[in-house]
Enzyme design. Structure first.
Site, PDB file in Angstrom:
ATOM      1  N   MET A 325      -4.111  34.132  41.407  1.00  0.00           N
ATOM      2  CA  MET A 325      -3.494  34.299  42.926  1.00  0.00           C
ATOM      3  C   MET A 325      -2.163  35.083  42.651  1.00  0.00           C
ATOM      4  O   MET A 325      -1.838  35.719  43.692  1.00  0.00           O
ATOM      5  CB  MET A 325      -3.124  32.687  43.260  1.00  0.00           C
ATOM      6  CG  MET A 325      -4.228  31.820  43.571  1.00  0.00           C
ATOM      7  SD  MET A 325      -5.235  32.662  44.895  1.00  0.00           S
ATOM      8  CE  MET A 325      -4.277  32.513  46.128  1.00  0.00           C
ATOM      9  N   ASP A 344       6.047  35.847  34.523  1.00  0.00           N
ATOM     10  CA  ASP A 344       5.193  34.766  34.002  1.00  0.00           C
ATOM     11  C   ASP A 344       6.060  34.341  32.511  1.00  0.00           C
ATOM     12  O   ASP A 344       6.942  34.877  32.306  1.00  0.00           O
ATOM     13  CB  ASP A 344       4.064  35.188  33.622  1.00  0.00           C
ATOM     14  CG  ASP A 344       2.756  34.008  33.609  1.00  0.00           C
ATOM     15  OD1 ASP A 344       2.881  33.150  33.061  1.00  0.00           O
ATOM     16  OD2 ASP A 344       1.743  34.339  34.549  1.00  0.00           O
ATOM     17  N   VAL A 401       2.036  29.044  40.540  1.00  0.00           N
ATOM     18  CA  VAL A 401       1.757  28.468  39.384  1.00  0.00           C
ATOM     19  C   VAL A 401       0.750  27.139  39.698  1.00  0.00           C
ATOM     20  O   VAL A 401       0.323  27.058  40.786  1.00  0.00           O
ATOM     21  CB  VAL A 401       2.951  27.922  38.676  1.00  0.00           C
ATOM     22  CG1 VAL A 401       3.775  29.110  38.333  1.00  0.00           C
ATOM     23  CG2 VAL A 401       3.569  26.881  39.141  1.00  0.00           C
ATOM     24  N   LYS A 408       5.934  23.006  39.369  1.00  0.00           N
ATOM     25  CA  LYS A 408       6.420  23.743  40.581  1.00  0.00           C
ATOM     26  C   LYS A 408       7.922  23.399  40.829  1.00  0.00           C
ATOM     27  O   LYS A 408       8.525  24.370  41.189  1.00  0.00           O
ATOM     28  CB  LYS A 408       5.381  23.261  41.813  1.00  0.00           C
ATOM     29  CG  LYS A 408       3.950  23.779  41.778  1.00  0.00           C
ATOM     30  CD  LYS A 408       3.246  23.527  43.150  1.00  0.00           C
ATOM     31  CE  LYS A 408       1.963  24.351  43.114  1.00  0.00           C
ATOM     32  NZ  LYS A 408       1.771  25.579  43.219  1.00  0.00           N
ATOM     33  N   SER A 430      -2.194  24.753  47.544  1.00  0.00           N
ATOM     34  CA  SER A 430      -3.521  24.820  48.459  1.00  0.00           C
ATOM     35  C   SER A 430      -3.543  23.453  48.945  1.00  0.00           C
ATOM     36  O   SER A 430      -4.310  22.950  49.757  1.00  0.00           O
ATOM     37  CB  SER A 430      -4.852  25.268  47.715  1.00  0.00           C
ATOM     38  OG  SER A 430      -4.803  24.432  46.761  1.00  0.00           O
ATOM     39  N   HIS A 451       0.174  29.644  52.067  1.00  0.00           N
ATOM     40  CA  HIS A 451      -1.192  29.346  51.258  1.00  0.00           C
ATOM     41  C   HIS A 451      -2.147  30.912  51.524  1.00  0.00           C
ATOM     42  O   HIS A 451      -2.628  30.987  52.510  1.00  0.00           O
ATOM     43  CB  HIS A 451      -1.769  28.109  51.919  1.00  0.00           C
ATOM     44  CG  HIS A 451      -3.362  27.809  51.434  1.00  0.00           C
ATOM     45  ND1 HIS A 451      -4.101  26.988  51.823  1.00  0.00           N
ATOM     46  CD2 HIS A 451      -3.762  28.212  50.159  1.00  0.00           C
ATOM     47  CE1 HIS A 451      -5.142  27.068  51.189  1.00  0.00           C
ATOM     48  NE2 HIS A 451      -5.111  27.585  50.131  1.00  0.00           N
TER      49      HIS A 451
END
Length: 710
Positions: A325, A344, A401, A408, A430, A451
């Site tokens: 994503m 990351d 993430v 999160k 989501s 989203h």
């Protein structure tokens, strides 16, 4: 002012300037038809005309049919509608067959009726404009080209070459149109465009369409030509396999094209008008025009955006997590010229995420759709890093993430410190409620949900989720960013699963319930396809992964129990648990799910699913109704509960976010077009047979009582 300005120059050439009053683009509306009738009267009264040139006073040449008008056409008015179309076509045919040269000076895009008008000219000259598009996209709105487009494209290109342009609504640029012989010449300026048009008229004092010349043969042959007949023997079956019988427009186009190729031009034009009338007065075109035209335009114009906030643009965007994503969001953002910091836990992981953009861009370069220089520019905008300090000055940070509240919260607290003073923070969750995730934020007013859908480079929709403390300014900025990267925003209020994930889940679960009830898996998948869904629920569940679905169900159950509520187990839960823990089948990514994924072979349903099989004589239509109603009723509940704020967002979001059957115009329009009173009765029947998930929301009962639409 007339929609067609009539001017005759010193060389007796009539220049018809298309300039529809009160509109930014020319369309085939009542003004145009009246102006066309008046124009033809003038042409018929004047025997001393050397030629005719169509030009436009707008930025584009001609936009097409008037969809506001078309959506009003009803079966009761079919005869009147048919006569109106035939009358307009007869006038254009008069211009085409007068025997004098007719030129289209195309200063820009000509689509639908505009391209049909151009096709009715003997010679087409286009301004060299990389953005100009030509074609007949009517099929995408459940219609067909009713102004002669089918007849002329088939006669100019032949059936086989015309089919993709007619039945898929493909739009082509200047160069492609020229290579097909649909555009004969180009010009670099408006002056040169008119000079060339006048010169061609003077050089060809007598002119007619090639297909009006005696002895003309359609390229490739007529339907009775052996090679064409061979193609037509299988084409309807291939088309039906693609449409599953949900879309009458492609079938009507094929019929009009084939039937029209066996008769003279004028009869072919009448055949086309009949099919056009059938589609234009039908319900499916209304569903599709309502959502794909009016609905999308309402969203694009900012119907769901706070009105009193100034327009905003992101200049530097941080993305936390370089997985599928995050990498996709980075590509979508950088490809629109926005600087991206892709962070990351390690530089290697971040670089791997950046490599995703490299792969997509390299493919475009190989296809000739992008220059190597442009690719390098886009890649240069993505900074892969493991250092949070590189996020300094970002005006938007998006965390992407894993779906875990603690993780999160951790990345939110770490990254937020580097936001620009007026910057905003977004979560690409989501399912997890935004208001809960916002608890980790220093300023909840600046926290919002964005989203995205996978794969981000292909999926157009972004669901914007407002937390209970999200400010109007933050919402406006999020909305502007989504449009800045060329995607379609819908706005929803916070709840578990929001709108799209929640309703999408009902579709997949219904498929699993049917499996647990003993229905053959192939019948389940086929019923979903015949309902108009792009993929069956078992195939979709494999893509999503069974492990993820189990994780989401577990987390949801925990959260509800903390609120003193419960989520009853269903046949769908039992199927998932058995597949994972008894059979070790976890989905496509794990190599085995409801389907087998043989290396180098085609996927097929796993024969172990026979475990659930028993005699179940449920009809296909019953399954189709269950798939469509379970989603539509839950979408209506979202509207009733305030998760959705508008019908438009519900319809657009259901199609572009969860793949709800496009022929319906969306999950709420499905109920409207079914007839709300009938839909209420059907919901009651389904509830009695299958349970509370089919219970009609109070809002449906209220709308029926008031005789209103949703």
């Amino acid at each position: 002012m007339s929609a067609i300005q009539f001017e005759k120059n010193a060389d007796n050439i009539v220049i018809l300037t298309l300039d529809s009053p009160n509109q930014s683009a020319n369309t085939m509306n009542a003004d145009f038809r009246a102006a066309l009738a008046e124009t033809v009267d003038k042409l018929q009264a004047d025997g001393n005309i050397a030629g005719i040139i169509f030009r436009s006073n707008k930025k584009t040449f001609f936009a097409g049919g008037d969809l506001d008008e078309l959506i009003q056409a009803t079966p009761e008015h079919a005869t009147e509608f048919f006569n109106m179309i035939e009358e307009m076509k007869a006038k254009l045919r008069y211009i085409e067959t007068r025997g004098i040269p007719v030129v289209a000076a195309l200063n820009g895009t000509a689509l639908g009726g505009g391209w049909e008008l151009a096709l009715g000219c003997h010679y087409r000259i286009a301004l060299n404009n990389a953005k100009a598009k030509f074609g007949l996209p009517e099929v995408t709105l459940g219609l067909l080209p009713g102004g002669g487009g089918i007849v002329r494209m088939v006669r100019l290109l032949g059936l086989q070459n015309a089919f993709p342009l007619l039945m898929e609504g493909k739009q082509i640029g200047v160069e492609k149109a020229k290579s097909l012989g649909l555009i004969q010449d180009t010009a670099d300026s408006l002056e040169e465009l008119m000079d060339k048009a006048i010169a061609w008229v003077k050089a060809n004092p007598k002119s007619q369409q090639p297909y009006d010349v005696k002895g003309y043969k359609i390229p490739g042959g007529t339907p009775s030509t052996p090679t064409v007949a061979q193609m037509l023997a299988i084409a309807p079956a291939m088309l039906r396999d693609k449409t599953k019988g949900c879309y009458p427009a492609p079938e009507a186009i094929m019929s009009a094209a084939v039937e029209g190729a066996q008769v003279d031009v004028d009869t072919a034009l009448t055949i086309e008008s009949r099919y056009f009338t059938y589609l234009a007065t039908g319900q499916i075109s209304k569903n599709m025009i309502g959502t794909f035209w009016h609905g999308l335009n309402a969203i694009k114009s900012g119907a769901s955006r706070p009105k009193d906030v100034a327009k905003w643009q992101a200049t530097k965007v941080g993305i936390l997590g370089a997985g599928m994503m995050g990498a996709g969001i980075a590509y979508a953002t950088a490809s629109k010229g926005i600087a991206v910091v892709l962070k990351d836990v390690s530089v290697e992981a971040a670089e791997k995420g950046k490599a995703y953009s490299q792969k997509l861009l390299d493919k475009k370069v190989a296809q000739g759709r992008l220059s190597a220089e442009k690719r390098d520019q886009v890649l240069g905008l993505i900074h892969a890093t493991a250092d949070a300090a590189d996020l300094q000055g970002c005006d938007l940070i998006i965390e992407a993430v894993f779906e875990n509240v603690e993780l999160k919260a951790k990345v939110t607290r770490e990254a937020e410190a580097y936001l620009a003073e007026s910057g905003i923070f977004a979560s690409n969750t989501s399912t997890l409620p935004i208001s809960g995730l916002a608890n980790a934020s220093q300023d909840q007013a600046k926290f919002i949900g964005l989203h995205f859908f996978s794969p981000v480079d292909k999926m157009q929709l972004v669901e914007i989720i407002k937390g209970k403390n999200t400010s109007a300014e933050t919402l406006a900025k999020a909305f502007d960013f989504v449009q800045q990267i060329g995607k379609t925003p819908i706005v929803v209020n916070d709840s578990r699963g929001f709108f799209t994930s929640r309703v999408f889940g009902t579709f997949v679960q219904e498929g699993l319930r049917l499996l647990s009830e003993g229905v053959h898996p192939a019948r389940i998948e086929m019923a979903a396809l015949k309902a108009g869904m792009p993929v069956g629920p078992l195939a979709i569940q494999d893509e999503v992964s069974l492990i993820l679905s189990e994780h989401v169900a577990t987390e949801t159950r925990k959260a509800l129990q903390a609120e003193g509520k419960d989520l009853p187990r269903s046949g769908a839960d039992d199927v998932i648990q058995t597949m994972i823990h008894e059979f070790g089948r976890k989905g496509k990514a794990a190599g085995a799910g409801f389907y087998e994924y043989p290396e180098g072979g085609k996927k097929h349903l796993w024969d172990g699913l026979s475990k659930w099989q028993k005699d179940n004589a449920i009809s296909e239509q019953e399954m189709i109704d269950r798939f469509l109603f379970v989603q539509s009723l839950d979408t209506l509940r979202c509207l009733e509960e305030g998760v959705l704020e508008s019908t438009v967002d519900g319809n657009v979001g259901s199609i572009f976010g969860i793949g709800f059957a496009p022929w319906t115009g969306g999950a709420l329009q499905f109920l409207n077009q079914y007839g709300l009173e009938k839909a209420l009765l059907r919901a009651n029947t389904l509830e009695a047979k299958y349970g509370e998930r089919f219970k009609a929301p109070q809002l449906l009962k209220d709308k029926v009582a008031k005789a209103e639409k949703i």
